[in-house]
Design an enzyme around this catalytic site. Structure first.
Site, short mmCIF file in Angstrom:
data_model
loop_
_atom_site.label_atom_id
_atom_site.label_comp_id
_atom_site.label_asym_id
_atom_site.label_seq_id
_atom_site.Cartn_x
_atom_site.Cartn_y
_atom_site.Cartn_z
N ASP A 4 0.86 -1.19 0.00
CA ASP A 4 0.00 0.00 0.00
C ASP A 4 0.90 1.23 0.00
O ASP A 4 1.62 1.49 0.96
CB ASP A 4 -0.89 -0.01 1.24
N HIS A 61 -12.13 -0.54 0.36
CA HIS A 61 -11.15 -0.20 1.39
C HIS A 61 -11.80 -0.36 2.76
O HIS A 61 -12.73 0.37 3.11
CB HIS A 61 -10.69 1.24 1.18
#
Length: 405
Positions: free
Chosen positions: A226, A329
């Site tokens: 990420d 998410h």
């Protein structure tokens, strides 16, 4: 259960906040970045601000946790309530109580799409392409779905048409994929710690982190990175190739949201078989359509930021039409009830909010009561079989209602 012909109207909408710059620090909740000291989520993670030495070590140093948690509650005429949380804090309270209330109160509890469209169009002149205003609209939308489910006595996923699988399987986001594997997750996503300002040395350090975790986790466990908008196309491409020998499954959100051409170039030049993903900081349906057209592999909207469940369903349809996955998410129950109905969401994200990733802590702890966590990396659909989103508001938290109407 109410008769379908006599659904109640919405009597009132109320907005509280907790945490953020004007309240207690480390409150957690909907603003999951608002954690206490010595937490992995605030430990030298690469960001767009990392190029400034004063803001490199800690994301809280540049204010990632200033907003705090927004809590929106909607009450029907029969006394039933629905609620939701997101990241918008005190400013979100103002938007709800002083602007959006007029589109909510007096409507039928089933008028979710009408309210959603009116909120979007009424805020166009100051909402831009997402951010605080869209977070607030998302929170209202989720609260409305929660209320509707509670009024008719059904879980939200059944309001969406029902489950397409018996359980949701999860990967874990956190600093310790090796611990995530022991807990039964299918993969682990780590934050990057270095960026373009660190040059090739930064690439070597993050690639070494991936190599170390590959050795600890074995060949088949998923590993992902990420990058949190912290890179440019050249750096991201070099990092992807540096991690390819360690079977990195995907590289996520390397670029800022509006750099669509950059995402197209990154996907074109990434190693064969490595996925490119993004979307958590995109805030409108239109932006996801454009993102989809770049050819990335997975779109990752946050249901608490993208426009709510109403918009998330539309985003999933865009992705499905192009053969892309949509893997939201985080977002706990607000995602769970959606993704179990999506045929193009074969797995989902669980964000580790325990400080050292060694225990299972609910993502929005402590603001939600009865918030489920994966067991052996999975949540069965039966866990979701409660009206609405199946959670309750923890009113023992220090909730503040700064505005009324």
């Amino acid at each position: 259960m109410e008769n379908s012909m006599t659904l109640p109207k919405i009597k009132q909408v109320r907005a509280w906040f907790t945490g953020g710059a004007t309240a207690e620090k480390g409150a957690g909740g909907g603003d999951y970045h608002d954690q206490g000291a010595n937490h992995w989520i605030d430990d030298h993670i690469a960001t767009p601000m990392s190029k400034y030495r004063d803001y490199e070590q800690s994301r809280q140093s540049f204010g990632i946790n200033v907003l705090g948690t927004l809590i929106v509650e909607v009450e029907a005429e029969n006394g039933q309530t629905g609620f939701a949380v997101s990241t918008a804090g005190e400013m979100g309270c103002f938007i709800v109580e002083k602007h959006l209330n007029r589109f909510i109160e007096g409507k039928c509890v089933s008028d979710i799409k009408l309210i959603h469209d009116q909120m979007l169009n009424a805020t166009l002149y100051y909402s831009g392409s997402g951010g605080l205003v869209m977070n607030t609209i998302s929170c209202v939308d989720l609260a409305l779905w929660d209320l509707f489910g509670k009024v008719v006595g059904l879980p939200v996923y059944k309001l969406l048409g029902g489950a397409v699988r018996d359980e949701i399987q999860f990967y874990a986001t956190g600093a310790r994929p090796d611990l995530a594997k022991e807990m039964g997750f299918i993969g682990g996503k780590m934050p990057t710690h270095w960026g373009p300002h660190d040059g090739d040395a930064g690439i070597r350090k993050d690639a070494a982190m991936v190599a170390d975790m590959r050795e600890k986790c074995g060949e088949d466990f998923w590993l992902m990175l990420d990058c949190w908008m912290s890179q440019d196309v050249n750096y991201a491409t070099k990092l992807a190739h540096a991690c390819a020998p360690y079977n990195l499954k995907w590289i996520e959100e390397c670029l800022p949201p509006q750099q669509y051409e950059g995402y197209r170039e990154l996907k074109r030049n990434a190693p064969a078989g490595m996925m490119v993903t993004s979307g958590e900081h995109h805030g409108t349906l239109q932006s996801f359509r454009t993102l989809s057209e770049t050819g990335i592999d997975i779109m990752q909207p946050d249901v608490g930021w993208c426009g709510g469940l109403t918009t998330l369903v539309e985003i999933a349809a865009i992705a499905k039409s192009r053969g892309q996955l949509v893997v939201p998410h985080g977002s706990s129950v607000y995602s769970h009830h959606a993704v179990i109905t999506f045929t193009n969401t074969p797995f989902s994200e669980f964000l580790m909010t325990s400080p050292d990733c060694s225990t299972m802590r609910p993502q929005f702890d402590p603001i939600l009561l009865n918030e489920p966590v994966p067991v052996n990396g999975r949540i069965h659909k039966s866990v979701l079989d409660k009206p609405g989103f199946g959670v309750e508001l923890n009113r023992d938290c220090n909730l503040k209602r700064p505005y009324s109407h």
